[in-house]
Write a protein that holds these residues in place. Structure first.
Motif, PDB file in Angstrom:
ATOM      1  N   LYS A  63       0.841  -1.191   0.000  1.00 45.75           N
ATOM      2  CA  LYS A  63       0.000   0.000   0.000  1.00 45.75           C
ATOM      3  C   LYS A  63       0.882   1.249   0.000  1.00 45.75           C
ATOM      4  O   LYS A  63       1.728   1.421   0.877  1.00 45.75           O
ATOM      5  CB  LYS A  63      -0.889  -0.009   1.242  1.00 45.75           C
ATOM      6  N   GLY A  64       0.707   2.098  -1.004  1.00 43.90           N
ATOM      7  CA  GLY A  64       1.432   3.360  -1.076  1.00 43.90           C
ATOM      8  C   GLY A  64       2.888   3.235  -1.484  1.00 43.90           C
ATOM      9  O   GLY A  64       3.668   4.158  -1.282  1.00 43.90           O
ATOM     10  N   GLY A  65       3.290   2.095  -2.058  1.00 43.65           N
ATOM     11  CA  GLY A  65       4.689   1.945  -2.457  1.00 43.65           C
ATOM     12  C   GLY A  65       4.840   0.927  -3.583  1.00 43.65           C
ATOM     13  O   GLY A  65       3.862   0.358  -4.077  1.00 43.65           O
ATOM     14  N   ALA A  66       6.080   0.736  -3.967  1.00 42.89           N
ATOM     15  CA  ALA A  66       6.378  -0.232  -5.019  1.00 42.89           C
ATOM     16  C   ALA A  66       6.186  -1.651  -4.481  1.00 42.89           C
ATOM     17  O   ALA A  66       6.366  -1.908  -3.289  1.00 42.89           O
ATOM     18  CB  ALA A  66       7.810  -0.055  -5.496  1.00 42.89           C
ATOM     19  N   ALA A  67       5.818  -2.547  -5.354  1.00 44.55           N
ATOM     20  CA  ALA A  67       5.604  -3.944  -4.968  1.00 44.55           C
ATOM     21  C   ALA A  67       6.917  -4.559  -4.472  1.00 44.55           C
ATOM     22  O   ALA A  67       8.002  -4.222  -4.960  1.00 44.55           O
ATOM     23  CB  ALA A  67       5.082  -4.737  -6.156  1.00 44.55           C
ATOM     24  N   GLU A  68       6.807  -5.434  -3.480  1.00 49.70           N
ATOM     25  CA  GLU A  68       7.967  -6.166  -2.972  1.00 49.70           C
ATOM     26  C   GLU A  68       8.244  -7.335  -3.911  1.00 49.70           C
ATOM     27  O   GLU A  68       7.315  -7.984  -4.397  1.00 49.70           O
ATOM     28  CB  GLU A  68       7.711  -6.706  -1.565  1.00 49.70           C
ATOM     29  N   ILE A  69       9.519  -7.591  -4.135  1.00 50.88           N
ATOM     30  CA  ILE A  69       9.920  -8.683  -5.020  1.00 50.88           C
ATOM     31  C   ILE A  69      10.286  -9.889  -4.164  1.00 50.88           C
ATOM     32  O   ILE A  69      11.172  -9.815  -3.311  1.00 50.88           O
ATOM     33  CB  ILE A  69      11.104  -8.256  -5.910  1.00 50.88           C
ATOM     34  N   TRP A  70       9.606 -11.000  -4.404  1.00 50.67           N
ATOM     35  CA  TRP A  70       9.829 -12.232  -3.680  1.00 50.67           C
ATOM     36  C   TRP A  70      10.088 -13.361  -4.676  1.00 50.67           C
ATOM     37  O   TRP A  70       9.634 -13.315  -5.822  1.00 50.67           O
ATOM     38  CB  TRP A  70       8.601 -12.598  -2.847  1.00 50.67           C
ATOM     39  N   MET A  71      10.825 -14.359  -4.216  1.00 49.04           N
ATOM     40  CA  MET A  71      11.054 -15.541  -5.035  1.00 49.04           C
ATOM     41  C   MET A  71      11.005 -16.765  -4.127  1.00 49.04           C
ATOM     42  O   MET A  71      11.646 -16.795  -3.078  1.00 49.04           O
ATOM     43  CB  MET A  71      12.403 -15.472  -5.752  1.00 49.04           C
ATOM     44  N   HIS A  72      10.238 -17.747  -4.530  1.00 51.03           N
ATOM     45  CA  HIS A  72      10.175 -19.016  -3.800  1.00 51.03           C
ATOM     46  C   HIS A  72      11.138 -19.985  -4.483  1.00 51.03           C
ATOM     47  O   HIS A  72      11.123 -20.115  -5.706  1.00 51.03           O
ATOM     48  CB  HIS A  72       8.750 -19.581  -3.831  1.00 51.03           C
ATOM     49  N   ILE A  73      11.987 -20.610  -3.682  1.00 51.70           N
ATOM     50  CA  ILE A  73      12.875 -21.630  -4.242  1.00 51.70           C
ATOM     51  C   ILE A  73      12.575 -22.964  -3.566  1.00 51.70           C
ATOM     52  O   ILE A  73      12.320 -23.025  -2.366  1.00 51.70           O
ATOM     53  CB  ILE A  73      14.370 -21.271  -4.104  1.00 51.70           C
TER      54      ILE A  73
END
Length: 185
Positions: A63-73
């Protein structure tokens, strides 16, 4: 719009997350040198051992910011490790199932890593997924690999044990000799 295919050896994690894509595959154990060094290379199963892996990107809205980048390994391999009891090979299942959060730089990664239980890495232009998966599998290796039940072949007995007689005489109590010294004559 057609996207450039993603390369696991030079992965653009941000693009993987934005596209919510998944990559998967297999690598021969011998191709992951550091992991192969931990294995018993003379074991019959070594040559056929493969690392199965999968990575999935996820851009989580904030909310109110850039999307968080996640990666599932996720990765798995059955390694022939050296049993620390019998010194023979023992097939050991090693698995990784982890989410990683990517942030702008090392400073931010260090700050978030200290304050959070999430695994945080700095985002780079290219990530070598094979190297990352090898690192994660190495971290999951057991400290003392052993056969789960019994070792298939017991260790040879030392020569001292072979010379024992079946004498049922109990060993002398060392404290009995001390007690005898304390008694007045």
């Amino acid at each position: 719009m057609k996207h450039k295919p993603l390369d696991p050896r030079r992965l653009d994690v941000a693009a993987l997350a934005q596209r919510a894509e998944q990559l998967s595959g297999e690598w021969p154990l011998a191709d992951l040198e550091r992991l192969a060094d931990a294995a018993v290379t003379s074991a019959p199963t070594f040559a056929s051992s493969v690392v199965r892996w999968q990575v999935t990107g996820d851009a989580r809205p904030v909310k109110g910011g850039a999307a968080e980048i996640w990666m599932h390994i996720a990765a798995e391999v059955t390694l022939p490790l050296c049993c620390q009891l019998c010194l023979g090979p023992v097939a050991t299942e090693v698995t990784v199932d982890r989410w990683l959060r990517f942030v702008a730089d090392e400073t931010q990664a260090a700050a978030l890593d200290a304050d959070s239980e999430d695994d945080v890495l700095a985002l780079s232009r290219e990530l070598d997924v094979r190297e990352l998966i090898e690192d994660e599998l190495l971290l999951e290796l057991p400290l003392v690999p052993t056969h789960e039940d019994e070792c298939p072949e017991p260790l040879p007995r030392p020569a001292d044990d072979l010379d024992e007689t079946n004498d049922e005489t109990p060993a002398a109590n060392p404290f009995a000799a001390l007690a005898a010294l304390r008694k007045p004559n």
